[in-house]
Enzyme design. Structure first.
Site, PDB file in Angstrom:
ATOM      1  N   CYS A  11       0.809  -1.234   0.000  1.00  0.00           N
ATOM      2  CA  CYS A  11       0.000   0.000   0.000  1.00  0.00           C
ATOM      3  C   CYS A  11       0.839   1.279   0.000  1.00  0.00           C
ATOM      4  CB  CYS A  11      -0.916   0.036   1.223  1.00  0.00           C
ATOM      5  SG  CYS A  11      -1.664  -1.545   1.639  1.00  0.00           S
ATOM      6  N   CYS A  30       1.688   3.685  -3.103  1.00  0.00           N
ATOM      7  CA  CYS A  30       0.680   4.616  -3.639  1.00  0.00           C
ATOM      8  C   CYS A  30       0.194   5.608  -2.591  1.00  0.00           C
ATOM      9  CB  CYS A  30      -0.529   3.839  -4.170  1.00  0.00           C
ATOM     10  SG  CYS A  30      -0.145   2.915  -5.658  1.00  0.00           S
ATOM     11  N   HIS A  31       0.024   5.153  -1.339  1.00  0.00           N
ATOM     12  CA  HIS A  31      -0.622   6.024  -0.342  1.00  0.00           C
ATOM     13  C   HIS A  31       0.378   6.777   0.535  1.00  0.00           C
ATOM     14  CE1 HIS A  31      -4.646   4.479  -1.252  1.00  0.00           C
ATOM     15  NE2 HIS A  31      -4.073   3.300  -1.405  1.00  0.00           N
ATOM     16  N   MET A  44      -7.991   1.431  -7.785  1.00  0.00           N
ATOM     17  CA  MET A  44      -7.306   0.629  -6.758  1.00  0.00           C
ATOM     18  C   MET A  44      -7.589  -0.853  -6.996  1.00  0.00           C
ATOM     19  SD  MET A  44      -7.166   0.620  -2.766  1.00  0.00           S
ATOM     20  CE  MET A  44      -7.171  -0.943  -1.901  1.00  0.00           C
ATOM     21  N   HIS A  58       5.871  11.066 -10.951  1.00  0.00           N
ATOM     22  CA  HIS A  58       6.044   9.609 -10.886  1.00  0.00           C
ATOM     23  C   HIS A  58       7.096   9.151 -11.896  1.00  0.00           C
ATOM     24  CE1 HIS A  58       4.739   5.754  -9.374  1.00  0.00           C
ATOM     25  NE2 HIS A  58       4.679   5.312 -10.606  1.00  0.00           N
ATOM     26  N   HIS A 113       0.625   7.227 -17.190  1.00  0.00           N
ATOM     27  CA  HIS A 113       1.665   6.349 -16.638  1.00  0.00           C
ATOM     28  C   HIS A 113       2.544   5.902 -17.804  1.00  0.00           C
ATOM     29  CE1 HIS A 113       3.717   2.963 -14.792  1.00  0.00           C
ATOM     30  NE2 HIS A 113       3.299   3.383 -13.612  1.00  0.00           N
TER      31      HIS A 113
END
Ligand code: DHE
Length: 534
Positions: A49, A52-53, A90, A331, A373
């Protein structure tokens, strides 16, 4: 759980033990965890997790998961989201088998507890992990094997924490080398002799491809969590330095390019580019080595700032940073075809930011679609609009082509192509090819995440040819061979396979099945990667 835990290094395990657990007295009713449950949830959070978070759960590619947001939702609802995923992109972690339903429930409780920061990691900690397995004087003076070095491929064997070295001519995986936990990406030195790897646990390794067989020559753990690595490529600095971009602690660590001896750590904590708020966790996402200056381009995710880090005076103890306001949350990205402009995704803002590495300025910000992306992206000549840079999108079936030639179309989306699905992560073409290969491994539909979309560059108005390549797993990431007539694609699951397609006929040419081909993800051809051909 035991199975996944075995990949954690003692240092990583120690860092999680440090976090303590149980949540303390502020834990909402129903979210209490025992010490053991807290440790388990903490480990799963790191593995599945945090990327991403955020380690401190403040949000980045994923939503913030701090208690002020999570206690509004019931544990049942949170468990359901974690287990089954959302339409917002998600993945359902229990549906995909990455975690159990019970772990989804533990995580639901865990994210209602206060986030706990992992420890800092200073130079003495980095130095304590540095191992020089083969000193320079013991390394060969010439290539010791008869294989075609330019056409070798290094393949990430993600869940094994290993790298496979494949002879691109014979298709034999002739060497498998230990690396960090869940290796994320690979790069080669400017000379092509050395392979650099970076694990999710921030363990960097260097492999000497001149040895027979290629072998690990040094390793160092630069922090607790990382995703990127590159080497110095500017004239006069070839193979001299390497740099790792850490997620935790938020910093970058410069290393000797031949031995990985740690040289200097620079922190990235500071103020966001727009609101000028202090951020405790501005993580380093992608890194590339500039061709125009002795600099690395480092993308600081949460701050929305691109750093151009000048390494030319590192030996004298001076590191100069040029800070360019870009966009949040930075990113992945790659070069345009001239290798002057670097395009980086600000994925949660649906934009690509263009950095001019010659003038050291921001050239443009381009709105492209829902969550671009690009991986490293793809460059080719659109028959109507000239040179374009292409990116797929996580959030919608959309490949945006951005014009890069000077003129009215520069830094504009000139065309959008429609692949078979959303959930796109990577795409690729080659100067000798007329095809653009696009994956969609995070699409929810099984058939689609097991297929690729192939566009004909000469006829971009035509729909793509959709080719189903597996009856299990996910199809992810492309790389061409040196000649540019084969495309290598990973079937990403425990019994992974490497699928090799004939780029002209779009027919399968070979499939490498090997018990050691565990969860292959990225694959990198020496010649194409060292020259940034994509
Ligand atoms: Fe990646 C590149 C971060 C999930 C496979 N990934 C990158 C880069 C970053 C990044 C910053 C750019 C490195 C560079 O160019 O210097 N990736 C992250 C995450 O934070 C995220 C979203 C969640 C996480 O926890 O890691 C994430 N990535 C994934 C995956 O789920 C993938 C498919 C499999 C895996 O390893 O977990 C995956 N990422 C890759 C690959 C690259 C990559 C193969 C290199 C692509 C290339 O061609 O250069």
């Amino acid at each position: 759980m035991k199975k996944t835990l075995k990949f954690l290094t003692p240092m990583l395990a120690a860092s999680f033990m440090f976090c303590g657990g149980g949540g303390g007295k502020d834990v909402p009713a129903g979210a209490e965890l025992t010490e053991a449950e807290f440790q388990e949830a903490n480990t799963v959070y790191f593995q599945r997790c945090g990327g991403c978070h955020g380690t401190l759960r403040k949000g980045a590619t994923g939503k913030p998961l701090t208690p002020d947001k999570t206690i509004e939702k019931s544990i049942e609802k949170l468990t359901n989201i974690i287990a089954k995923g959302t339409d917002g992109g998600m993945p359902g972690l229990a549906t995909t088998g990455e975690i159990t339903e019970k772990q989804a429930n533990l995580l639901a409780k865990y994210i209602q507890n206060k986030p706990v920061a992992p420890p800092e990691y200073n130079m003495k900690d980095v130095k304590a992990t540095w191992k020089l397995h083969v000193p320079l004087e013991k390394r060969p003076k010439k290539v010791m094997h008869k294989r075609n070095l330019d056409n070798m491929f290094a393949v990430i064997l993600r869940d094994a924490g290993q790298i496979g070295i494949i002879d691109g001519d014979t298709k034999e995986m002739f060497s498998v080398i230990d690396s960090g936990y869940a290796v994320h990406t690979l790069r080669y030195s400017a000379s092509g002799r050395y392979l650099y790897t970076i694990g999710r646990d921030a363990k960097a390794t260097i492999v000497d491809l001149w040895m027979d067989p290629p072998a690990l020559v040094a390793e160092v753990k630069t922090g607790i969590e990382a995703r990127s690595i590159d080497s110095s490529k500017y004239k006069g600095f070839e193979d001299k330095y390497a740099v790792v971009g850490n997620y935790w602690p938020p910093n970058y660590v410069m290393l000797d390019g031949l031995t990985l001896e740690p040289l200097k750590i620079v922190g990235t904590r500071g103020y966001t580019y727009d609101t000028n708020e202090y951020h405790q966790e501005p993580r380093v996402a992608s890194i590339v080595a500039s061709h125009h200056n002795p600099e690395w381009v480092l993308n600081v995710k949460e701050a929305g700032i691109v750093l151009l880090v000048d390494y030319s005076k590192l030996a004298q103890g001076t590191v100069t940073e040029t800070r360019i306001n870009a966009e949040r949350f930075l990113h992945d990205g790659g070069w345009d075809h001239t290798k002057r402009y670097f395009l980086v995704a600000a994925n949660m803002r649906d934009k690509m930011v263009v950095i001019d590495t010659k003038l050291r300025t921001r050239a443009a910000i381009v709105k492209t679609g829902v969550k671009p992306h690009p991986g490293r992206g793809a460059n080719f000549k659109d028959p109507k609009y000239g040179w374009v840079y292409a990116t797929p999108h996580l959030g919608e079936p959309n490949v945006a082509l951005i014009g890069t030639d000077p003129g009215p179309n520069q830094w504009k989306v000139v065309r959008t192509l429609k692949p078979a699905g959303d959930g796109g992560l990577f795409l690729k073409t080659h100067p000798k090819s007329k095809n653009l290969w696009v994956d969609h491994p995070l699409a929810k539909d099984n058939k689609i995440h097991r297929s690729v979309s192939v566009f004909n560059i000469n006829d971009l108005d035509a729909p793509p040819k959709v080719i189903e390549l597996g009856d299990r797993g996910r199809i992810v990431h492309f790389e061409y061979n040196k000649a540019g007539d084969e495309v290598w694609i990973a079937l990403w699951d425990k019994k992974g396979e490497m699928i090799i397609m004939d780029d002209k006929t779009l027919k399968e040419k070979a499939r490498i099945k090997d018990p050691k081909m565990v969860t292959p993800t990225g694959k990198f051809n020496v010649f194409n990667t060292m020259r940034d051909i994509y």
